[in-house]
Design a protein around this motif. Structure first.
Motif, PDB file in Angstrom:
ATOM      1  N   ALA A  16       0.821  -1.204   0.000  1.00 56.24           N
ATOM      2  CA  ALA A  16       0.000   0.000   0.000  1.00 56.24           C
ATOM      3  C   ALA A  16       0.864   1.267   0.000  1.00 56.24           C
ATOM      4  O   ALA A  16       0.447   2.308   0.485  1.00 56.24           O
ATOM      5  CB  ALA A  16      -0.932  -0.006   1.210  1.00 56.24           C
ATOM      6  N   GLY A  17       2.077   1.163  -0.515  1.00 56.45           N
ATOM      7  CA  GLY A  17       2.974   2.322  -0.554  1.00 56.45           C
ATOM      8  C   GLY A  17       3.465   2.665   0.839  1.00 56.45           C
ATOM      9  O   GLY A  17       3.928   1.811   1.571  1.00 56.45           O
ATOM     10  N   SER A  18       3.304   3.910   1.248  1.00 59.31           N
ATOM     11  CA  SER A  18       3.770   4.322   2.577  1.00 59.31           C
ATOM     12  C   SER A  18       2.617   4.402   3.577  1.00 59.31           C
ATOM     13  O   SER A  18       2.747   4.999   4.632  1.00 59.31           O
ATOM     14  CB  SER A  18       4.487   5.664   2.481  1.00 59.31           C
ATOM     15  OG  SER A  18       3.603   6.654   1.983  1.00 59.31           O
ATOM     16  N   TYR A  19       1.515   3.778   3.273  1.00 57.74           N
ATOM     17  CA  TYR A  19       0.326   3.838   4.115  1.00 57.74           C
ATOM     18  C   TYR A  19       0.618   3.402   5.551  1.00 57.74           C
ATOM     19  O   TYR A  19       0.111   3.983   6.498  1.00 57.74           O
ATOM     20  CB  TYR A  19      -0.790   2.973   3.506  1.00 57.74           C
ATOM     21  CG  TYR A  19      -2.066   2.982   4.295  1.00 57.74           C
ATOM     22  CD1 TYR A  19      -2.940   4.063   4.223  1.00 57.74           C
ATOM     23  CD2 TYR A  19      -2.397   1.927   5.124  1.00 57.74           C
ATOM     24  CE1 TYR A  19      -4.114   4.088   4.953  1.00 57.74           C
ATOM     25  CE2 TYR A  19      -3.568   1.936   5.870  1.00 57.74           C
ATOM     26  CZ  TYR A  19      -4.421   3.019   5.781  1.00 57.74           C
ATOM     27  OH  TYR A  19      -5.580   3.035   6.510  1.00 57.74           O
ATOM     28  N   ASN A  20       1.440   2.369   5.717  1.00 59.74           N
ATOM     29  CA  ASN A  20       1.722   1.816   7.044  1.00 59.74           C
ATOM     30  C   ASN A  20       3.059   2.291   7.620  1.00 59.74           C
ATOM     31  O   ASN A  20       3.580   1.699   8.561  1.00 59.74           O
ATOM     32  CB  ASN A  20       1.698   0.289   6.985  1.00 59.74           C
ATOM     33  CG  ASN A  20       0.314  -0.225   6.671  1.00 59.74           C
ATOM     34  OD1 ASN A  20      -0.643   0.100   7.344  1.00 59.74           O
ATOM     35  ND2 ASN A  20       0.217  -1.034   5.626  1.00 59.74           N
ATOM     36  N   LEU A  21       3.632   3.337   7.072  1.00 62.73           N
ATOM     37  CA  LEU A  21       4.961   3.794   7.483  1.00 62.73           C
ATOM     38  C   LEU A  21       5.024   4.152   8.972  1.00 62.73           C
ATOM     39  O   LEU A  21       5.959   3.752   9.666  1.00 62.73           O
ATOM     40  CB  LEU A  21       5.407   4.980   6.630  1.00 62.73           C
ATOM     41  CG  LEU A  21       6.806   5.510   6.910  1.00 62.73           C
ATOM     42  CD1 LEU A  21       7.847   4.422   6.701  1.00 62.73           C
ATOM     43  CD2 LEU A  21       7.101   6.705   6.023  1.00 62.73           C
ATOM     44  N   GLN A  22       4.048   4.880   9.467  1.00 64.24           N
ATOM     45  CA  GLN A  22       4.088   5.272  10.882  1.00 64.24           C
ATOM     46  C   GLN A  22       4.002   4.058  11.801  1.00 64.24           C
ATOM     47  O   GLN A  22       4.716   3.976  12.811  1.00 64.24           O
ATOM     48  CB  GLN A  22       2.973   6.289  11.199  1.00 64.24           C
ATOM     49  CG  GLN A  22       3.168   7.629  10.526  1.00 64.24           C
ATOM     50  CD  GLN A  22       4.542   8.229  10.798  1.00 64.24           C
ATOM     51  OE1 GLN A  22       5.016   8.264  11.927  1.00 64.24           O
ATOM     52  NE2 GLN A  22       5.203   8.674   9.745  1.00 64.24           N
ATOM     53  N   ALA A  23       3.162   3.101  11.461  1.00 65.98           N
ATOM     54  CA  ALA A  23       3.070   1.873  12.265  1.00 65.98           C
ATOM     55  C   ALA A  23       4.383   1.096  12.197  1.00 65.98           C
ATOM     56  O   ALA A  23       4.840   0.550  13.208  1.00 65.98           O
ATOM     57  CB  ALA A  23       1.907   1.013  11.775  1.00 65.98           C
ATOM     58  N   ALA A  24       5.013   1.065  11.030  1.00 66.13           N
ATOM     59  CA  ALA A  24       6.305   0.381  10.883  1.00 66.13           C
ATOM     60  C   ALA A  24       7.368   1.060  11.737  1.00 66.13           C
ATOM     61  O   ALA A  24       8.178   0.381  12.391  1.00 66.13           O
ATOM     62  CB  ALA A  24       6.725   0.366   9.418  1.00 66.13           C
ATOM     63  N   LYS A  25       7.372   2.363  11.769  1.00 66.76           N
ATOM     64  CA  LYS A  25       8.350   3.090  12.582  1.00 66.76           C
ATOM     65  C   LYS A  25       8.142   2.831  14.069  1.00 66.76           C
ATOM     66  O   LYS A  25       9.105   2.626  14.813  1.00 66.76           O
ATOM     67  CB  LYS A  25       8.281   4.592  12.285  1.00 66.76           C
ATOM     68  CG  LYS A  25       8.883   4.956  10.945  1.00 66.76           C
ATOM     69  CD  LYS A  25       8.851   6.453  10.702  1.00 66.76           C
ATOM     70  CE  LYS A  25       9.533   6.783   9.385  1.00 66.76           C
ATOM     71  NZ  LYS A  25       9.590   8.230   9.135  1.00 66.76           N
ATOM     72  N   ARG A  26       6.894   2.805  14.515  1.00 65.47           N
ATOM     73  CA  ARG A  26       6.614   2.515  15.928  1.00 65.47           C
ATOM     74  C   ARG A  26       7.043   1.093  16.274  1.00 65.47           C
ATOM     75  O   ARG A  26       7.641   0.855  17.328  1.00 65.47           O
ATOM     76  CB  ARG A  26       5.129   2.727  16.236  1.00 65.47           C
ATOM     77  CG  ARG A  26       4.720   4.193  16.342  1.00 65.47           C
ATOM     78  CD  ARG A  26       3.317   4.353  16.907  1.00 65.47           C
ATOM     79  NE  ARG A  26       2.295   3.634  16.167  1.00 65.47           N
ATOM     80  CZ  ARG A  26       1.651   4.103  15.098  1.00 65.47           C
ATOM     81  NH1 ARG A  26       1.932   5.310  14.631  1.00 65.47           N
ATOM     82  NH2 ARG A  26       0.725   3.389  14.500  1.00 65.47           N
ATOM     83  N   THR A  27       6.749   0.145  15.387  1.00 65.33           N
ATOM     84  CA  THR A  27       7.137  -1.242  15.617  1.00 65.33           C
ATOM     85  C   THR A  27       8.651  -1.383  15.672  1.00 65.33           C
ATOM     86  O   THR A  27       9.193  -2.045  16.568  1.00 65.33           O
ATOM     87  CB  THR A  27       6.557  -2.151  14.510  1.00 65.33           C
ATOM     88  OG1 THR A  27       5.130  -2.021  14.518  1.00 65.33           O
ATOM     89  CG2 THR A  27       6.937  -3.597  14.726  1.00 65.33           C
ATOM     90  N   ALA A  28       9.344  -0.749  14.742  1.00 70.69           N
ATOM     91  CA  ALA A  28      10.807  -0.809  14.722  1.00 70.69           C
ATOM     92  C   ALA A  28      11.393  -0.198  15.987  1.00 70.69           C
ATOM     93  O   ALA A  28      12.355  -0.723  16.558  1.00 70.69           O
ATOM     94  CB  ALA A  28      11.341  -0.110  13.480  1.00 70.69           C
ATOM     95  N   GLN A  29      10.817   0.886  16.447  1.00 69.68           N
ATOM     96  CA  GLN A  29      11.300   1.544  17.659  1.00 69.68           C
ATOM     97  C   GLN A  29      11.168   0.602  18.861  1.00 69.68           C
ATOM     98  O   GLN A  29      12.082   0.474  19.670  1.00 69.68           O
ATOM     99  CB  GLN A  29      10.516   2.833  17.886  1.00 69.68           C
ATOM    100  CG  GLN A  29      11.044   3.705  18.990  1.00 69.68           C
ATOM    101  CD  GLN A  29      10.281   5.021  19.055  1.00 69.68           C
ATOM    102  OE1 GLN A  29       9.065   5.060  18.874  1.00 69.68           O
ATOM    103  NE2 GLN A  29      10.999   6.099  19.319  1.00 69.68           N
ATOM    104  N   LYS A  30      10.047  -0.086  18.960  1.00 64.16           N
ATOM    105  CA  LYS A  30       9.841  -1.025  20.064  1.00 64.16           C
ATOM    106  C   LYS A  30      10.777  -2.225  19.956  1.00 64.16           C
ATOM    107  O   LYS A  30      11.321  -2.695  20.949  1.00 64.16           O
ATOM    108  CB  LYS A  30       8.379  -1.476  20.102  1.00 64.16           C
ATOM    109  CG  LYS A  30       7.445  -0.360  20.532  1.00 64.16           C
ATOM    110  CD  LYS A  30       6.008  -0.783  20.507  1.00 64.16           C
ATOM    111  CE  LYS A  30       5.124   0.391  20.901  1.00 64.16           C
ATOM    112  NZ  LYS A  30       3.722   0.048  20.938  1.00 64.16           N
TER     113      LYS A  30
END
Length: 107
Positions: free
Chosen positions: A4-18
């Motif tokens: 979906a392109g960058s649709y989930n980018l913020q969720a990916a960043k939060r997951t990576a941070q955790k």
């Protein structure tokens, strides 16, 4: 990687941070938007996710074992070539067969 392109980018960043906190990773994760194949119907999304994850796992294993300098763009090309509707249908059938075999042994 997100079909979906960058649709989930913020969720990916939060997951990576955790994950970096749990895995005690010292460097911040970097993000590149990579495209993935997308299912042409309303029911194969899970099969595509599993197939893409499998290819990423193979790539990661080869990367660690061979010190292979493959890049994200390389894995994007590999996934585009290897993950397709026929491959996903075969994976769905293999998973179904595995479930049926496991059900027989649990009785």
């Amino acid at each position: 990687m997100d079909s979906a392109g960058s649709y989930n980018l913020q969720a990916a960043k939060r997951t990576a941070q955790k994950l970096t906190a749990v895995l005690i990773v010292k460097s911040k994760p970097s993000f590149n938007i990579l495209t993935t194949p997308q299912q042409p119907n309303g029911y194969d999304c899970g099969g595509f996710v599993l197939s893409i994850c499998e290819e990423i796992g193979i790539w990661a294993k080869d990367l660690v074992m061979n010190q292979d300098p493959i890049t994200g763009k390389d894995i994007e090309q590999i996934i585009t070539i290897k993950v397709n509707t026929n491959q996903v249908q075969n994976k769905r059938q293999a998973i179904k067969q595995l479930i049926l075999e496991m059900a027989k042994t649990r009785k």
